[in-house]
Each structure stands twice: as structure tokens, then as C-alpha cells.
Design a protein around this motif. Structure first.
Motif, PDB file in Angstrom:
ATOM      1  N   ASP A 123      21.442 -28.574  90.270  1.00 46.88           N
ATOM      2  CA  ASP A 123      21.179 -28.230  88.872  1.00 46.88           C
ATOM      3  C   ASP A 123      22.510 -28.288  88.133  1.00 46.88           C
ATOM      4  OD1 ASP A 123      19.919 -27.422  86.538  1.00 46.88           O
ATOM      5  OD2 ASP A 123      18.814 -25.786  87.494  1.00 46.88           O
ATOM      6  N   TYR A 175      23.255 -20.191  94.031  1.00 44.00           N
ATOM      7  CA  TYR A 175      23.930 -21.458  93.731  1.00 44.00           C
ATOM      8  C   TYR A 175      25.382 -21.435  94.202  1.00 44.00           C
ATOM      9  CZ  TYR A 175      19.930 -22.164  90.650  1.00 44.00           C
ATOM     10  OH  TYR A 175      18.658 -22.312  90.163  1.00 44.00           O
ATOM     11  N   ASP A 186      22.974 -17.150  89.661  1.00 47.52           N
ATOM     12  CA  ASP A 186      22.451 -18.145  88.715  1.00 47.52           C
ATOM     13  C   ASP A 186      23.399 -19.325  88.612  1.00 47.52           C
ATOM     14  OD1 ASP A 186      24.043 -17.777  85.866  1.00 47.52           O
ATOM     15  OD2 ASP A 186      24.054 -16.003  87.160  1.00 47.52           O
ATOM     16  N   VAL A 187      22.915 -20.374  87.950  1.00 44.12           N
ATOM     17  CA  VAL A 187      23.633 -21.633  87.878  1.00 44.12           C
ATOM     18  C   VAL A 187      24.923 -21.528  87.060  1.00 44.12           C
ATOM     19  CG1 VAL A 187      22.489 -22.542  85.815  1.00 44.12           C
ATOM     20  CG2 VAL A 187      23.214 -24.131  87.614  1.00 44.12           C
ATOM     21  N   SER A 208      25.108 -26.279  85.062  1.00 44.85           N
ATOM     22  CA  SER A 208      25.385 -25.108  84.238  1.00 44.85           C
ATOM     23  C   SER A 208      25.203 -25.465  82.772  1.00 44.85           C
ATOM     24  CB  SER A 208      26.821 -24.631  84.479  1.00 44.85           C
ATOM     25  OG  SER A 208      27.739 -25.577  83.933  1.00 44.85           O
ATOM     26  N   ARG A 258      25.898 -27.949  90.140  1.00 44.03           N
ATOM     27  CA  ARG A 258      25.850 -26.902  91.166  1.00 44.03           C
ATOM     28  C   ARG A 258      24.841 -27.303  92.231  1.00 44.03           C
ATOM     29  NH1 ARG A 258      30.185 -24.473  88.632  1.00 44.03           N
ATOM     30  NH2 ARG A 258      29.579 -23.191  86.834  1.00 44.03           N
ATOM     31  N   ARG A 265      21.900 -25.926  94.743  1.00 42.77           N
ATOM     32  CA  ARG A 265      20.987 -24.806  94.937  1.00 42.77           C
ATOM     33  C   ARG A 265      20.821 -24.559  96.432  1.00 42.77           C
ATOM     34  NH1 ARG A 265      17.060 -26.876  92.733  1.00 42.77           N
ATOM     35  NH2 ARG A 265      15.555 -27.170  94.424  1.00 42.77           N
TER      36      ARG A 265
END
Length: 328
Positions: free
Chosen positions: A301, A316, A279-280, A303, A309, A311
Motif C-alpha cells: 500500500d 505495515y 497503519d500505513v 502512505s 509500504r 502489509r
């Protein structure tokens, strides 16, 4: 007193008598101070500047003496056009400014605005810690908090406020109501008011284009990072839509699309060993990449702390230039 050249002598006798008479009619005394941030309202749309005369005076035994100085405050107005590709402030709206030239945003009721900096939601138009309901921290563009303007108010010092409803879906504060600032440095309309020849999709989930201006009849899905050609901008109720070159309609929400061509990474090479996470927020490591590994980028994206980050397939990776290098 040795007055500097930009000051002139105190008001003429006729001006002095008129001022004192008008103050008496409103039960004001000549020694009363004005608010720290006085508001000047109802300025006709398009006015290029306003002039304010400040009077510095002293009184003794009913005699008034002092100096005055004139200030010229330039005003900036949103660009407007009679064409459909650009929209302007409603004719009924007026600009509001203050003696310290603090700019404010003025929008129609039911307009959606978002916060560009940290702001508070308050239970009263006079902002104090006691009536503050919630802090909204400064967020990256795609996650900025949104509010629907439902009314207007002023603080006891005369500062303009919006009465709003929180419209941030999936948020604990969704549906809350209260007051926020109208200062342009803190809040802005969430929908573009001017067209651009090119726009870039910035929403991580992409955006849909539709056959109707009401955004019904899905026609196409565009991925994050795609650059689209715009034909014009049209208004739908209190929102705006882009009409693409192919005739499709797309939202003009600034959280989903951005005016202009935004360059985005397609591929990176690692400078040091890095990890890929599920996940981010980097809570679970999934894979390790060696130094000089080349990785295809699908998008970007942020956090919860606002750190960018990239993708990639499966999760990520960091976007920190200390650890990776953009190849293309």
C-alpha cells in the motif's frame, strides 16, 4: 534576407489575394497574431498526419512580403479492433491536436477519467488562479482522483476542457463540479480499452469477480497480487469488463487491476532493525524486528505522501530497499 533552404518564397499573387480577401470577410487584419496554442479540430478518425503552413510576413504601404514554411505533424490514434477484445473511440468522436503537437484525450460523456499528474479543478474553462477550486496532487495509481465527464468547453484561447463531476467517494471534494484539462499527459480513461492475456490485482482490498457482466452475482474474491488469465474484454455501457478464463466477470478499472503479470514480494529479510506500525502512515509503532529477521508479505500500500509500504500480519513495515531485502 538570406532565407534558409527549408523556407520558400512568399505566397504567389493568387494565394496572397485569396488570403487577404478571406481575412477581410471575417473582419481580421493581416497583422493580427494567432493564439499561442491554436487548436485544429474535426480531424477525421484514422488520419495519419496533418500539414500546417506557417506564413511569416512583413507589410509596408499595402505590400506584403515574407516567407512560408510547411510543418508535417504525425498523429497517433488509439489501437482499434472489430473484435470484442478491443474497443475503439466512438465513431462520433474526433481527435483534437494543436500546432505544438500537444496531445489531448477525447472521450464520450459519462466516461470516467483519472488524473495521472497534478491537476486543478476550475470554475471556468479559462484557467486562472482566481477560478481554481481545488488542486489534486499527483497520486499513486491506486489512489488517482477520478472524474465523470459531463460536458465539453473551450477556453478563450481555444483550449479544450472537460466539464466534470468529482466522483472520489469519501473525499471532501466528492460531488464538486468544474473544468479540467483534456491533455493526455494529465488525464486518461480509468477503464482499460484493450485486453491483456494476464492481469494482476493491485487494489489493497482485492477485487470481486461476478457471474454477470453488470457485476452482479458475486462469484469469487481475488487478493492483491493474484495474477489472473483473461479470455476477452467486453463493454458494458461506458465501462469495460474482463471475462476471465473461468467465465467470471471482473472490472477493468486501472485503479484496481493492471495489465500484465506484476511481480510482488512474498517474503523479505531485514538488513537493519525495523519497526512494524499499526497503519500505513506509521503513526503508532507496534513491534520491533531485529536485523536478519524474515517476514512474510501479504501485500502493499502507500502512505498519504505516496511512500510504498508492505502489509504484513498485524500492520505495515517499510518497503525501502535500504532497510529490507526481498527474498522471494
Amino acid at each position: 534576407m538570406n532565407a534558409t533552404t527549408q523556407y520558400r518564397q512568399w505566397l504567389a499573387q493568387s494565394e496572397r489575394d485569396s488570403l487577404i480577401s478571406s481575412m477581410a470577410l471575417t473582419n481580421n487584419q493581416p497583422n493580427e497574431s494567432i493564439p499561442v496554442d491554436p487548436q485544429i479540430t474535426n480531424i477525421p478518425s484514422g488520419t495519419k498526419s496533418i500539414q500546417v503552413r506557417a506564413a511569416f510576413y512583413r507589410t509596408a504601404s499595402g505590400y506584403y512580403d515574407g516567407l512560408t514554411q510547411d510543418y508535417n505533424i504525425p498523429l497517433k490514434w488509439p489501437s482499434s479492433s472489430s473484435t470484442e477484445t478491443s474497443t475503439s473511440t466512438p465513431a462520433s468522436a474526433t481527435s483534437t491536436t494543436s500546432a505544438n503537437t500537444t496531445a489531448t484525450t477525447e472521450v464520450s460523456k459519462q466516461t470516467v477519467v483519472y488524473a495521472t499528474k497534478k491537476i486543478g479543478l476550475y470554475g471556468d474553462a479559462t484557467f486562472t488562479k482566481k477560478v481554481r477550486q481545488h488542486w489534486y496532487p499527483k497520486q499513486r495509481r491506486i489512489y488517482r482522483p477520478m472524474f465523470k465527464v459531463t460536458g465539453y468547453a473551450k477556453s478563450t484561447a481555444g483550449r479544450a476542457r472537460y466539464l466534470v463531476k468529482d466522483v472520489n467517494h469519501h473525499s471532501k471534494t466528492y460531488g464538486d463540479t468544474g473544468y479540467i484539462t483534456t491533455r493526455a499527459a494529465y488525464v486518461q480513461p480509468v477503464y482499460y480499452q484493450q485486453a491483456s492475456k494476464k492481469i494482476t490485482v493491485i487494489n489493497p482490498q482485492g477485487v470481486n469477480a461476478y457471474r454477470q457482466k453488470s457485476l452482479t452475482g458475486k462469484a469469487h474474491h481475488y487478493r492483491q497480487g493474484q495474477v489472473l488469465t483473461v479470455k476477452k474484454l467486453v463493454r458494458h455501457n461506458l465501462t469495460t469488463r474482463y471475462v476471465l478464463k473461468n467465465g467470471e466477470y471482473l472490472t477493468a478499472n486501472k485503479k484496481l487491476v493492471q495489465n500484465g503479470r506484476i511481480k510482488s514480494a512474498k517474503s523479505i529479510k531485514t538488513k537493519t532493525p525495523i519497526n512494524r506500525y499499526r497503519d500505513v502512515n506509521f503513526t503508532k509503532r507496534q513491534r520491533h524486528y531485529r536485523k536478519h529477521a524474515t517476514i512474510a508479505i501479504k501485500g502493499w500500500d502507500y502512505s498519504a505522501a505516496g511512500t510504498k509500504r508492505y502489509r504484513v500480519a498485524g500492520g505495515y513495515i517499510t518497503a525501502n530497499s535500504r532497510f529490507i531485502h526481498v527474498v522471494k
